[in-house]
Design an enzyme around this catalytic site. Structure first.
Site, PDB file in Angstrom:
ATOM      1  N   SER A 121      67.266 -45.390 -40.872  1.00  0.00           N
ATOM      2  CA  SER A 121      66.856 -44.118 -41.453  1.00  0.00           C
ATOM      3  C   SER A 121      66.246 -44.321 -42.821  1.00  0.00           C
ATOM      4  O   SER A 121      65.645 -43.405 -43.368  1.00  0.00           O
ATOM      5  CB  SER A 121      68.064 -43.202 -41.634  1.00  0.00           C
ATOM      6  OG  SER A 121      68.796 -43.134 -40.460  1.00  0.00           O
ATOM      7  N   HIS A 142      62.105 -44.279 -35.709  1.00  0.00           N
ATOM      8  CA  HIS A 142      63.193 -43.448 -36.232  1.00  0.00           C
ATOM      9  C   HIS A 142      63.341 -42.165 -35.432  1.00  0.00           C
ATOM     10  O   HIS A 142      62.589 -41.201 -35.596  1.00  0.00           O
ATOM     11  CB  HIS A 142      62.948 -43.145 -37.722  1.00  0.00           C
ATOM     12  CG  HIS A 142      64.058 -42.385 -38.344  1.00  0.00           C
ATOM     13  ND1 HIS A 142      63.873 -41.249 -39.099  1.00  0.00           N
ATOM     14  CD2 HIS A 142      65.405 -42.583 -38.293  1.00  0.00           C
ATOM     15  CE1 HIS A 142      65.048 -40.794 -39.488  1.00  0.00           C
ATOM     16  NE2 HIS A 142      65.986 -41.578 -39.020  1.00  0.00           N
ATOM     17  N   GLU A 154      59.608 -40.858 -36.057  1.00  0.00           N
ATOM     18  CA  GLU A 154      58.778 -41.449 -37.099  1.00  0.00           C
ATOM     19  C   GLU A 154      58.535 -42.914 -36.710  1.00  0.00           C
ATOM     20  O   GLU A 154      59.488 -43.661 -36.467  1.00  0.00           O
ATOM     21  CB  GLU A 154      59.481 -41.356 -38.456  1.00  0.00           C
ATOM     22  CG  GLU A 154      59.557 -39.920 -38.981  1.00  0.00           C
ATOM     23  CD  GLU A 154      60.392 -39.763 -40.241  1.00  0.00           C
ATOM     24  OE1 GLU A 154      60.028 -38.944 -41.094  1.00  0.00           O
ATOM     25  OE2 GLU A 154      61.434 -40.445 -40.371  1.00  0.00           O
ATOM     26  N   ASN A 192      63.856 -37.780 -43.904  1.00  0.00           N
ATOM     27  CA  ASN A 192      65.082 -38.017 -44.666  1.00  0.00           C
ATOM     28  C   ASN A 192      64.834 -38.026 -46.166  1.00  0.00           C
ATOM     29  O   ASN A 192      65.694 -37.617 -46.947  1.00  0.00           O
ATOM     30  CB  ASN A 192      65.735 -39.333 -44.242  1.00  0.00           C
ATOM     31  CG  ASN A 192      66.444 -39.191 -42.911  1.00  0.00           C
ATOM     32  OD1 ASN A 192      66.642 -38.083 -42.427  1.00  0.00           O
ATOM     33  ND2 ASN A 192      66.803 -40.294 -42.306  1.00  0.00           N
TER      34      ASN A 192
HETATM   35  P1  NAD Z   1      77.216 -45.338 -35.351  1.00  0.00           P
HETATM   36  O1  NAD Z   1      78.249 -45.812 -36.288  1.00  0.00           O
HETATM   37  O2  NAD Z   1      77.472 -44.099 -34.571  1.00  0.00           O
HETATM   38  O3  NAD Z   1      76.874 -46.485 -34.266  1.00  0.00           O
HETATM   39  C1  NAD Z   1      76.678 -47.841 -34.544  1.00  0.00           C
HETATM   40  C2  NAD Z   1      76.987 -48.665 -33.301  1.00  0.00           C
HETATM   41  O4  NAD Z   1      76.612 -50.017 -33.535  1.00  0.00           O
HETATM   42  C3  NAD Z   1      78.464 -48.667 -32.929  1.00  0.00           C
HETATM   43  O5  NAD Z   1      78.605 -48.409 -31.570  1.00  0.00           O
HETATM   44  C4  NAD Z   1      78.905 -50.085 -33.288  1.00  0.00           C
HETATM   45  O6  NAD Z   1      79.959 -50.544 -32.471  1.00  0.00           O
HETATM   46  C5  NAD Z   1      77.631 -50.868 -33.027  1.00  0.00           C
HETATM   47  N1  NAD Z   1      77.536 -52.156 -33.705  1.00  0.00           N
HETATM   48  C6  NAD Z   1      78.016 -52.504 -34.915  1.00  0.00           C
HETATM   49  N2  NAD Z   1      77.698 -53.792 -35.170  1.00  0.00           N
HETATM   50  C7  NAD Z   1      77.015 -54.277 -34.109  1.00  0.00           C
HETATM   51  C8  NAD Z   1      76.444 -55.523 -33.777  1.00  0.00           C
HETATM   52  N3  NAD Z   1      76.505 -56.548 -34.604  1.00  0.00           N
HETATM   53  N4  NAD Z   1      75.839 -55.649 -32.582  1.00  0.00           N
HETATM   54  C9  NAD Z   1      75.764 -54.624 -31.723  1.00  0.00           C
HETATM   55  N5  NAD Z   1      76.285 -53.419 -31.987  1.00  0.00           N
HETATM   56  C10 NAD Z   1      76.897 -53.231 -33.172  1.00  0.00           C
HETATM   57  O7  NAD Z   1      75.866 -45.218 -36.193  1.00  0.00           O
HETATM   58  P2  NAD Z   1      74.584 -44.316 -35.899  1.00  0.00           P
HETATM   59  O8  NAD Z   1      74.745 -43.008 -36.578  1.00  0.00           O
HETATM   60  O9  NAD Z   1      74.240 -44.351 -34.463  1.00  0.00           O
HETATM   61  O10 NAD Z   1      73.471 -45.111 -36.722  1.00  0.00           O
HETATM   62  C11 NAD Z   1      72.783 -46.227 -36.179  1.00  0.00           C
HETATM   63  C12 NAD Z   1      71.425 -46.364 -36.874  1.00  0.00           C
HETATM   64  O11 NAD Z   1      70.650 -45.219 -36.613  1.00  0.00           O
HETATM   65  C13 NAD Z   1      71.522 -46.498 -38.382  1.00  0.00           C
HETATM   66  O12 NAD Z   1      70.526 -47.373 -38.824  1.00  0.00           O
HETATM   67  C14 NAD Z   1      71.225 -45.086 -38.849  1.00  0.00           C
HETATM   68  O13 NAD Z   1      70.711 -45.028 -40.151  1.00  0.00           O
HETATM   69  C15 NAD Z   1      70.201 -44.653 -37.833  1.00  0.00           C
HETATM   70  N6  NAD Z   1      70.053 -43.200 -37.644  1.00  0.00           N
HETATM   71  C16 NAD Z   1      71.141 -42.374 -37.672  1.00  0.00           C
HETATM   72  C17 NAD Z   1      70.967 -41.001 -37.478  1.00  0.00           C
HETATM   73  C18 NAD Z   1      72.151 -40.065 -37.479  1.00  0.00           C
HETATM   74  O14 NAD Z   1      71.961 -38.851 -37.578  1.00  0.00           O
HETATM   75  N7  NAD Z   1      73.366 -40.545 -37.351  1.00  0.00           N
HETATM   76  C19 NAD Z   1      69.682 -40.485 -37.231  1.00  0.00           C
HETATM   77  C20 NAD Z   1      68.599 -41.376 -37.165  1.00  0.00           C
HETATM   78  C21 NAD Z   1      68.799 -42.721 -37.375  1.00  0.00           C
END
Ligand code: NAD
Length: 591
Positions: A121, A142, A154, A192
């Site tokens: 993000s 994104h 994005e 964001n």
């Molecule tokens: P989350 O904590 O819900 O999920 C992360 C996942 O990654 C978990 O299932 C975890 O077990 C796994 N993980 C951790 N280390 C790992 C590894 N080494 N190998 C494989 N899997 C691994 O987080 P999220 O909210 O899904 O965020 C993930 C990405 O998406 C981040 O970069 C975040 O900035 C981006 N993002 C989040 C949102 C949001 O609203 N939450 C929106 C857009 C983008």
């Protein structure tokens, strides 16, 4: 020749990864999803099961379609499983070290032509890319949360991303039925970068107890038509993710407004991550649930502990848009209203405006002629302040000029009966200045209605350091009686809504000024990515650039926040007479 992505990998099956895997599978792609361990996979499968079951419930998918969709997604715990993918999207937690190590390992595993995408993000795509031997094949992709619903994606290119990679990824995004916007590598990208300053500001308001979480959220929903309030949205995003995004933005911008509010860190440390952990700003009935349950911070139902004052007769001072709208709202609800103008002619024309608005309601079938006549019958025009002597509530809605307002409050103080509540509708002046112009500051309160008053549900009830508790309680009760949603806040420039809205609008102008994206892309990103009813430039043109500039100047002068300083581009447009829709030209030209 354009790449045809048919097998895609997703790393990290969390909030975002599971949604991304589902969107790919829905389009018929083969998906290989990898999480760090069995527990992560289990949770990811749970997300997929839950989300596809909901799609079946809503009739968007049948049982066979669901089985087919899930059948296209295989899962594992080894990045080695991704060796045959054409594209791998990583969605692991928002930490550079983690993303860098995942991509470096994938670089060893996947063939040289495999494209790597990061769902980050806010982290730099350029920096993520250089941890691989193929930075030209690394892009940002994104998606927005919830991925299944929000259409914006994005697509971020670094300075070295190969143009054909960007083109192929854009084509894929379109195949998914999403709306791509291609932009350069800057912390927070478009959506964001504009959203998180606003969210962080809301957290600071909450942290300083400027308003309750419920009132902060209600203010943005009812005042701006946002689908969710800022704190509820943070719970959905995840506070840990939000913290990392803000932290990255701060390190790139050095803008204090992006420095994560301290309470965020405290909540994360205590395990309050938002919906995913069952508790964040609100408490949910279970982890990953959207159902809010009451907790110790839930406001008690209005108690009789604070007595309220009786209000039957209302005086409205002013003849403009707000005054006439407010007259109509009170009269419709059955209050007797005295409409006070400076001259008989002005009083007559204000009354005519109310009549016209009621006639419109009759012609649209929303009001009967008999009721319209009764409403009008409750409004009596007046010119002398003495005619307001027996009113229980006085609502001042004259020009936004402190000297003018103070003279109205002095006049009211002389004629109004003891115990009358004196309210100002000011949107940016200090309520305490009006209070200090009277000998009864305890009876003075802010009642900030939104335009058009007949339609907008929100009213900000503003108390000063002098306002009596029963005056606030009465103001709230009257708003509820009018069918409005009152929110309570203190006497600071911009109250809740304008203080949260205008710095965000200003940030959008600065982004345009910096040539990061054009007005159409920015407006689209905020509408399609964040579900906002209008983009920032559409809204600025509707509100008026002169009015917006005045509000931004007030905020800047009160808080002395460098980040609140109005964007020079806005100043120049106003100087050039481009004031928005009302002059036919603003950020856009109108015919
Ligand atoms: P989350 O904590 O819900 O999920 C992360 C996942 O990654 C978990 O299932 C975890 O077990 C796994 N993980 C951790 N280390 C790992 C590894 N080494 N190998 C494989 N899997 C691994 O987080 P999220 O909210 O899904 O965020 C993930 C990405 O998406 C981040 O970069 C975040 O900035 C981006 N993002 C989040 C949102 C949001 O609203 N939450 C929106 C857009 C983008």
């Amino acid at each position: 020749m354009a790449r045809q992505f048919s097998t895609v990998g997703v790393v990290g099956l969390g909030t975002m990864g599971a949604g991304i895997a589902e969107v790919f599978a829905r389009t018929g792609l083969t998906v290989i999803a990898v999480d760090v361990d069995d527990e992560g996979l289990e949770r990811g499968r749970g997300h997929l099961e839950h989300s596809t079951a909901r799609a079946v419930e809503r009739g968007k998918l049948d049982a066979a379609g669901k089985a087919e969709l899930l059948g296209r997604i295989s899962t594992g715990t080894s990045l080695g499983d991704l060796a045959g993918c054409d594209l791998v999207v990583e969605a692991v937690p928002e930490r550079m070290d983690l993303k860098a190590s995942v991509l470096a390992e994938l670089d060893r595993i996947c063939p040289p032509d495999t494209v790597f995408a990061s769902n980050t993000s806010s982290l730099s795509i350029t920096e993520i890319g250089v941890h691989t031997g193929r930075p030209g094949k690394v892009v940002g992709l994104h998606f927005f949360n919830p991925t299944q619903v929000l259409k914006l994606v994005e697509v971020i290119r670094s300075v070295v991303t190969e143009p054909d990679v960007v083109a192929d990824v854009v084509a894929l995004v379109e195949r998914l039925g999403k709306t791509p916007v291609v932009i350069g590598d800057r912390a927070g990208f478009i959506a964001n970068a504009l959203l998180f300053g606003y969210l962080n500001h809301a957290v600071r308001m909450y942290e300083s107890r400027y308003a309750t979480r419920e009132d902060l959220d209600a203010a943005m929903r009812y005042g701006c038509g946002y689908p969710m309030g800022p704190l509820a949205l943070l719970d959905l995003i995840g506070l840990d993710t939000a913290y990392e995004i803000l932290d990255t933005m701060y390190h790139q911008s050095r803008n204090r407004l992006h420095a994560p509010a301290p309470v965020l860190k405290q909540m994360i440390t205590a395990g309050l991550l938002g919906r995913k952990s069952g508790r964040g700003f609100y408490t949910y009935d279970a982890p990953d649930s959207s159902t809010v349950v009451p907790d110790v911070h839930t406001p008690a139902a209005a108690s009789d502990a604070v007595p309220t004052r009786e209000v039957q007769r209302v005086g409205v001072i002013g003849t403009g848009t707000m005054a006439t709208g407010i007259v109509e709202v009170f009269a419709k609800r059955g209050y007797d209203v005295v409409l006070r103008a400076r001259t008989v002619e002005k009083a007559e024309s204000a009354l005519a405006k109310v009549r016209k608005s009621l006639e419109r309601a009759v012609s649209k079938g929303r009001l009967s002629e008999v009721d319209a006549a009764a409403v009008l019958g409750r409004v009596s025009p007046a010119v002398e302040f003495e005619e307001l002597a027996d009113c229980d509530l006085l609502v001042e809605a004259v020009a936004e000029d402190l000297a003018v307002k103070k003279s109205v409050f002095q006049a009211l103080d002389e004629v109004c009966k003891p115990g009358a509540i004196l309210a100002t509708t000011t949107s940016s002046l200090p309520v305490i200045e009006c209070a200090a112009a009277t000998g009864r500051p305890g009876d003075v309160v802010g009642l900030h209605f939104f335009n058009p008053a007949q339609v907008m549900k929100l009213v900000e009830v503003v108390d000063t350091i002098s306002t009596s508790a029963d005056v606030v309680a009465t103001a709230r009760r009257v708003c509820l009686d009018l069918g409005k949603q009152p929110v309570h806040c203190g006497d600071r420039a911009g109250f809740i809504v304008n203080a949260l809205l205008f710095p965000y609008l200003n940030d959008a102008v600065k982004m345009l000024e910096a040539h990061y994206a054009d007005a159409d892309d920015i407006d689209n990103a905020m509408k399609v990515g964040c579900g906002l009813p209008m983009g920032p430039f559409e809204l600025l043109d509707v509100v008026g650039l002169d009015v917006s500039l005045a509000i931004e100047r007030t905020l800047y002068l009160e808080f002395r926040e460098a980040g609140f300083a109005p964007a020079p581009l806005l100043e120049h447009l106003v100087t050039a007479g481009r004031l928005g829709r009302k002059t036919g030209k603003g950020f856009r030209d109108y015919s």
